[in-house]
Design a protein around this motif. Structure first.
Motif, short mmCIF file in Angstrom:
data_model
loop_
_atom_site.label_atom_id
_atom_site.label_comp_id
_atom_site.label_asym_id
_atom_site.label_seq_id
_atom_site.Cartn_x
_atom_site.Cartn_y
_atom_site.Cartn_z
N LEU A 58 37.78 75.09 3.51
CA LEU A 58 38.32 76.06 2.57
C LEU A 58 37.44 77.28 2.62
CD1 LEU A 58 40.42 76.68 0.36
CD2 LEU A 58 38.80 75.74 -1.28
N ARG A 59 38.02 78.42 2.92
CA ARG A 59 37.26 79.66 3.01
C ARG A 59 37.97 80.77 2.26
NH1 ARG A 59 33.40 79.82 7.64
NH2 ARG A 59 33.52 77.73 8.49
N TYR A 61 38.57 84.90 1.66
CA TYR A 61 38.56 86.12 2.45
C TYR A 61 38.91 87.31 1.56
CZ TYR A 61 43.67 85.90 2.49
OH TYR A 61 44.98 85.85 2.11
N GLY A 68 42.03 86.16 -0.88
CA GLY A 68 42.67 84.86 -1.03
C GLY A 68 41.83 83.76 -0.46
N LEU A 69 42.43 82.58 -0.34
CA LEU A 69 41.78 81.42 0.22
C LEU A 69 42.54 80.95 1.44
CD1 LEU A 69 41.04 79.40 -3.02
CD2 LEU A 69 39.42 80.68 -1.65
N TRP A 70 41.82 80.44 2.41
CA TRP A 70 42.41 79.89 3.61
C TRP A 70 41.84 78.49 3.75
CZ3 TRP A 70 39.93 78.13 8.00
CH2 TRP A 70 40.75 77.87 9.10
N GLY A 71 42.68 77.53 4.05
CA GLY A 71 42.18 76.17 4.16
C GLY A 71 42.88 75.39 5.25
N ALA A 72 42.21 74.34 5.70
CA ALA A 72 42.76 73.43 6.69
C ALA A 72 42.32 72.03 6.33
CB ALA A 72 42.28 73.80 8.08
#
Length: 73
Positions: A58-59, A61, A68-72
């Protein structure tokens, strides 16, 4: 409405109200920035975790068009 930076008595209440609103909004902006900074520090310095042998990521940006957040997972 206040020539030479001297307000007539009829405008004293309006001037006081402006000062109060200015102070409250400044406190809100500074408080929000501090909370956002603290959250970012916690988010980016947290150790990575794994669940059931899978990596979670979870990162956050921030760019010119927003944040926002970006996740995998």
């Amino acid at each position: 409405g206040c020539p030479n930076r001297r307000c007539p008595p009829a405008l004293h209440d309006q001037n006081d109200s402006y000062g109060t609103k200015k102070t409250v909004s400044s406190i809100g902006i500074i408080g929000g920035a501090l909370l956002a900074g603290a959250g970012a520090v916690l988010l980016f310095t947290a150790p990575s975790r794994t669940t059931q042998g899978r990596d979670l990521e979870l990162r956050g940006y921030v760019n010119a068009s927003g944040a926002g957040l970006w996740g995998a997972f």
